[in-house]
Design a protein around this motif. Structure first.
Motif, short mmCIF file in Angstrom:
data_model
loop_
_atom_site.label_atom_id
_atom_site.label_comp_id
_atom_site.label_asym_id
_atom_site.label_seq_id
_atom_site.Cartn_x
_atom_site.Cartn_y
_atom_site.Cartn_z
N ALA A 282 0.83 -1.21 0.00
CA ALA A 282 0.00 0.00 0.00
C ALA A 282 0.86 1.26 0.00
CB ALA A 282 -0.93 -0.01 1.21
N ASN A 283 1.93 1.26 0.80
CA ASN A 283 2.82 2.43 0.85
C ASN A 283 3.52 2.65 -0.48
OD1 ASN A 283 2.18 2.94 3.51
ND2 ASN A 283 3.92 1.81 4.35
N SER A 284 3.91 1.57 -1.12
CA SER A 284 4.58 1.69 -2.43
C SER A 284 3.63 2.20 -3.50
CB SER A 284 5.17 0.34 -2.85
OG SER A 284 6.20 -0.05 -1.97
N LEU A 285 2.37 1.82 -3.39
CA LEU A 285 1.38 2.31 -4.35
C LEU A 285 1.21 3.83 -4.22
CD1 LEU A 285 -1.32 -0.50 -4.05
CD2 LEU A 285 0.04 0.03 -6.08
N LYS A 286 1.27 4.32 -2.99
CA LYS A 286 1.12 5.76 -2.77
C LYS A 286 2.22 6.56 -3.47
CE LYS A 286 -1.07 5.51 1.80
NZ LYS A 286 -0.88 5.78 3.25
N LYS A 287 3.37 5.92 -3.70
CA LYS A 287 4.50 6.61 -4.30
C LYS A 287 4.42 6.66 -5.83
CE LYS A 287 7.48 5.14 -0.47
NZ LYS A 287 8.63 4.28 -0.07
N LEU A 288 3.49 5.90 -6.41
CA LEU A 288 3.34 5.94 -7.86
C LEU A 288 2.84 7.32 -8.27
CD1 LEU A 288 1.64 2.49 -8.60
CD2 LEU A 288 4.05 3.09 -8.89
N PRO A 289 3.41 7.92 -9.31
CA PRO A 289 3.03 9.28 -9.73
C PRO A 289 1.53 9.43 -10.01
CG PRO A 289 5.01 8.55 -10.89
CD PRO A 289 4.50 7.37 -10.14
N ALA A 290 0.91 8.38 -10.54
CA ALA A 290 -0.50 8.49 -10.93
C ALA A 290 -1.46 8.06 -9.82
CB ALA A 290 -0.75 7.64 -12.18
N TRP A 291 -0.91 7.72 -8.65
CA TRP A 291 -1.78 7.22 -7.57
C TRP A 291 -2.37 8.38 -6.77
CZ3 TRP A 291 -3.28 2.24 -6.64
CH2 TRP A 291 -3.99 1.99 -5.45
N ASP A 292 -3.67 8.46 -6.77
CA ASP A 292 -4.38 9.48 -5.96
C ASP A 292 -5.69 8.88 -5.48
OD1 ASP A 292 -5.07 11.83 -4.74
OD2 ASP A 292 -5.94 12.71 -6.54
N ILE A 293 -5.56 7.77 -4.77
CA ILE A 293 -6.73 6.98 -4.41
C ILE A 293 -6.75 6.78 -2.89
CG2 ILE A 293 -7.93 4.77 -4.73
CD1 ILE A 293 -6.29 4.56 -7.41
N GLU A 294 -7.91 6.95 -2.30
CA GLU A 294 -8.05 6.76 -0.85
C GLU A 294 -7.70 5.33 -0.46
OE1 GLU A 294 -11.54 6.84 2.58
OE2 GLU A 294 -12.02 7.35 0.51
#
Length: 298
Positions: A282-294
């Motif tokens: 989950a933390n790594s997903l937050k670092k993706l440039p296109a990730w803006d999801i709750e």
């Protein structure tokens, strides 16, 4: 013998040893509504309230010769023939729950019993394939109100430690999850319902897609000697620097899946996210440039 199985025997005894598959599920459901600590949990299924665990117990008891499963073109019945009296082996409050339920459903046909549970507990009719045949338009509206509609994207993490398959599935249903991604390396479990094929079947039978993503898992031998939070953190730090870096394409895949399904969850065993590698996913997903999801843990 598990106490919950004695409940099944006692219900069959109370109904002269024979009940159809559907009737037994509905009667058991009504009995558990009267229990402070429920013997079985239920999900909204194709024909209303259904317990995967109870069904599995009945199949196991049949294999062991305690029951017979009599199936014909028109009926499917569980049959219990025994001189043992399991009803009197129950706690007084559970005996009372069964007696109250007998009065509650006295004289009802199977169809009427199903309709009765739909009316009284509309949440459990949300996935029913026959609700429109049994309920009035006003009653169907009450069922529809139990269905939660979500427009926004959301990403969840969930562990199955300490809860039944049914409670786990209800968490997914209530939060509108449309895809469950299993991020265990080897999706096997001693706990009923959580090995890959069992979990996939259970999810898909209530309208939730299932996908296994083993690339994001951790080998079992690396988890063998974990005792403290520091041990877990060391393992997850290594996991973050190796597995997640090497499998960045799988993180991108989860992003694409979230965009496609809108509301997805990743799952592993541990109840607490900090004790599970899914928190690092989950933390790594937050670092993706296109990730803006709750994100939320269930």
């Amino acid at each position: 013998m598990y106490y919950r199985r004695k409940i099944l025997f006692a219900i069959l005894e109370a109904f002269e040893g024979t009940l159809s598959h559907t009737k037994l599920q509905k009667i058991l459901f009504l009995v558990t509504r009267k229990q402070a600590e429920k013997s079985f949990d239920f999900v909204p299924y194709k024909f209303g309230s259904f317990s995967f665990q109870a069904n599995q117990d009945l199949l196991t008891l049949t294999k062991r010769g305690f029951l017979s499963n009599q199936i014909s073109n028109k009926t499917s019945n569980w049959v219990f023939e025994s001189s043992d009296n399991y009803f009197h082996a129950l706690k007084k409050e559970d005996q009372a729950a069964i007696k109250q339920t007998i009065k509650e459903v006295d004289g009802l046909t199977q169809k009427e019993m199903v309709r009765y549970t739909y009316r009284k507990y509309p949440y459990f009719a949300i996935n029913s394939q026959i609700a429109s045949e049994l309920l009035t338009n006003e009653e169907l509206e009450k069922v529809a109100l139990q269905k939660r509609e979500f427009k926004e994207q959301a990403f969840f993490t969930i562990g199955y430690e300490g809860i039944s398959l049914e409670k786990y599935l209800n968490k997914l249903i209530i939060n509108g999850v449309r895809l469950l991604c299993d991020v265990r390396k080897n999706p096997l479990s001693m706990k009923y319902g959580f090995s890959k094929n069992q979990l996939k079947h259970a999810c898909e039978s209530i309208g939730i897609n299932y996908m296994h993503i083993p690339e994001l898992g951790i080998e079992s031998n690396k988890r063998a000697d974990l005792k403290s939070i520091n041990d877990y953190n060391r393992l997850f730090d290594e996991y973050e620097k190796t597995t997640l870096v090497e499998n960045n394409d799988q993180l991108e895949k989860i992003l694409d899946l979230t965009n496609s399904f809108q509301r997805i969850a990743i799952t592993c065993f541990e109840k607490e996210p900090c004790m599970c590698h899914r928190s690092r996913v989950a933390n790594s997903l937050k670092k993706l440039p296109a990730w803006d999801i709750e994100q939320k843990n269930l």
